[in-house]
Scaffold this motif. Structure first.
Motif, PDB file in Angstrom:
ATOM      1  N   THR A   1       0.598   0.924  14.620  1.00  0.00           N
ATOM      2  CA  THR A   1       0.191   1.437  13.330  1.00  0.00           C
ATOM      3  C   THR A   1       1.150   2.610  12.861  1.00  0.00           C
TER       4      THR A   1
ATOM      5  N   LYS B   1       1.648   5.955  10.037  1.00  0.00           N
ATOM      6  CA  LYS B   1       1.142   7.040   9.324  1.00  0.00           C
ATOM      7  C   LYS B   1       1.062   6.791   7.767  1.00  0.00           C
ATOM      8  N   PRO B   2       0.036   6.524   7.138  1.00  0.00           N
ATOM      9  CA  PRO B   2       0.279   6.306   5.681  1.00  0.00           C
ATOM     10  C   PRO B   2       0.798   7.404   4.846  1.00  0.00           C
TER      11      PRO B   2
ATOM     12  N   GLY C   1      -6.060  -7.910   6.321  1.00  0.00           N
ATOM     13  CA  GLY C   1      -5.096  -7.569   7.350  1.00  0.00           C
ATOM     14  C   GLY C   1      -4.148  -8.674   7.840  1.00  0.00           C
TER      15      GLY C   1
ATOM     16  N   SER D   1       0.613  -7.241   6.632  1.00  0.00           N
ATOM     17  CA  SER D   1      -0.500  -6.202   6.857  1.00  0.00           C
ATOM     18  C   SER D   1       0.092  -4.673   6.512  1.00  0.00           C
TER      19      SER D   1
ATOM     20  N   HIS E   1      -1.077  -1.643   7.199  1.00  0.00           N
ATOM     21  CA  HIS E   1      -0.783  -0.334   7.836  1.00  0.00           C
ATOM     22  C   HIS E   1       0.517  -0.596   8.726  1.00  0.00           C
ATOM     23  N   LYS E   2       0.987  -1.765   8.685  1.00  0.00           N
ATOM     24  CA  LYS E   2       2.413  -1.610   9.534  1.00  0.00           C
ATOM     25  C   LYS E   2       3.532  -1.017   8.364  1.00  0.00           C
TER      26      LYS E   2
ATOM     27  N   HIS F   1       2.892   1.599   6.402  1.00  0.00           N
ATOM     28  CA  HIS F   1       2.321   2.941   5.724  1.00  0.00           C
ATOM     29  C   HIS F   1       1.573   2.803   4.704  1.00  0.00           C
TER      30      HIS F   1
ATOM     31  N   LEU G   1      -2.665   1.379   4.239  1.00  0.00           N
ATOM     32  CA  LEU G   1      -3.945   1.842   5.008  1.00  0.00           C
ATOM     33  C   LEU G   1      -4.414   0.475   5.838  1.00  0.00           C
ATOM     34  N   LYS G   2      -4.892   0.836   6.842  1.00  0.00           N
ATOM     35  CA  LYS G   2      -5.716  -0.186   7.696  1.00  0.00           C
ATOM     36  C   LYS G   2      -6.671  -0.931   6.796  1.00  0.00           C
TER      37      LYS G   2
END
Length: 378
Positions: free
Chosen positions: A9, A11-12, A68, A196, A198-199, A201, A203-204
């Motif tokens: 993952t 970091k955003p 996702g 997806s 979160h890959k 930057h 959000l999940k």
């Protein structure tokens, strides 16, 4: 802290977080509601859809928002297989796909579909010729990932797209979760493509399934017919808006900084090759610029991960989806590596935020750790 686990993952971005907060504070209405707050949220969704479509090279109506990459992969495979069952019952994929593809295929086998799992060579790449030999008149879906999530190997997507033009029954699905924002992908010839947030930057909990216009799918989630019926459920407006912002920023960084990332990867490869006992499993050519998979002879990957963590360096073993289960990497064993070597492997993955200085520090720390761990394991 040196964070080299960006394939698990990212970091955003602060900008993405700010967009998420602003959206949920000011545009919190349900996009399906008829009042002004709902219409504001709906317009925000529309703008995000347009921006994402533009960035990936599709049309707004071809963008389906999901939770996702896993949901996008499941919707693509199960949705395409079930909607097109009258045309055939055969699916082709490869042995080194992400678990969300492999397990979806196994579920489809339980429903009576036949699945061919193509082997890969020692570099982790699938053979277009073997794919051609596996195709039949009953093949309705081919699913090949763009960039392998463990080794960074890039699959020959353009060649496969060209091949499949001769098989009009077969839909082509590409899992681009690891490649997006690092390796360009032309959607020509691709019917379904998974992303997806979160890959890159975002959000999940936010993702995209690109669904080419005219492609038939069966929905996995029944409900209020959001996303034109392909994916019911109240939309994650903040997550979608943040995803659009993150994708735009990442694509800008790819254009400006991908060669710098490649340079850091090459520095790490060169330095790792100089360390006794290290074997690098990421291919030298045809690999993404952000992933390096390597092992140290006689040293468990999990032990190395924890030792590096104590020094503020964060890596991972196998896929993040499988690492806690302590399973041997199916990707590396499919490449012909012994289980003992696969169990020693670790994955280093970069972002555009990582620096050459961090890479130099990591190599120094690794060189200090190896002799200590070797003594302990003896």
């Amino acid at each position: 802290m040196i964070y080299f686990d960006n394939s698990a993952t990212t970091k955003p971005y602060k900008e993405a977080l700010a967009t998420f907060i602003k959206t949920n504070e000011q545009f919190f209405g349900n996009p399906s509601s008829l009042h002004q707050l709902g219409m504001q949220a709906d317009r925000l969704m529309t703008e995000a859809r347009k921006q994402i479509a533009s960035l990936i090279g599709g049309k707004p109506e071809e963008v389906v928002f999901t939770s996702g990459g896993t949901e996008a992969n499941n919707l693509a495979l199960k949705g395409a297989a079930l909607a097109n069952r009258q045309r055939g019952d055969h699916i082709v994929t490869q042995q080194t796909e992400h678990p969300s593809v492999l397990n979806a295929c196994r579920q489809l086998e339980e429903l009576g579909f036949r699945v061919t799992y193509l082997p890969v060579d020692e570099s982790g790449k699938v053979s277009v010729q073997e794919l051609k030999e596996a195709m039949t008149d009953e093949t309705i879906v081919v699913s090949i990932m763009h960039v392998n999530n463990e080794t960074g190997a890039i699959q020959p997507i353009a060649e496969i797209s060209q091949l499949l033009k001769g098989y009009p029954k077969a839909l082509f699905h590409v899992d681009d979760v690891q490649g997006r924002g690092k390796v360009e992908l032309d959607l020509d010839g691709i019917d379904l493509c998974s992303l997806s947030a979160h890959k890159f930057h975002g959000l999940k909990g936010s993702g995209v399934l690109y669904k080419k216009e005219g492609v038939k799918l069966s929905a996995l989630l029944s409900g209020g017919d959001q996303e034109r019926g392909w994916r019911s459920g109240t939309e994650n407006t903040g997550g979608v808006a943040a995803m659009a912002k993150a994708l735009r920023l990442t694509e800008e960084k790819r254009v400006k900084s991908v060669q710098e990332m490649r340079g850091i990867q090459q520095f790490l490869r060169t330095e790792l090759e100089r360390i006794s006992g290290v074997t690098i499993h990421t291919p030298k050519t045809g690999c993404a610029p952000h992933i390096l998979n390597f092992s140290i002879a006689g040293m468990k990957g999990e032990v190395l991960i924890h030792a590096l963590e104590e020094q503020g360096c964060y890596l991972s073993t196998t896929s993040a989806c499988s690492s806690r289960q302590k399973k041997t990497s199916t990707v590396l064993t499919a490449m012909g590596l012994p289980a003992a070597v696969a169990d020693s492997s670790v994955r280093l993955s970069l972002s555009y935020k990582n620096t050459k200085e961090e890479a130099q520090t990591f190599i120094r720390v690794l060189k200090e750790i190896i002799p200590k761990l070797t003594k302990v394991q003896r």
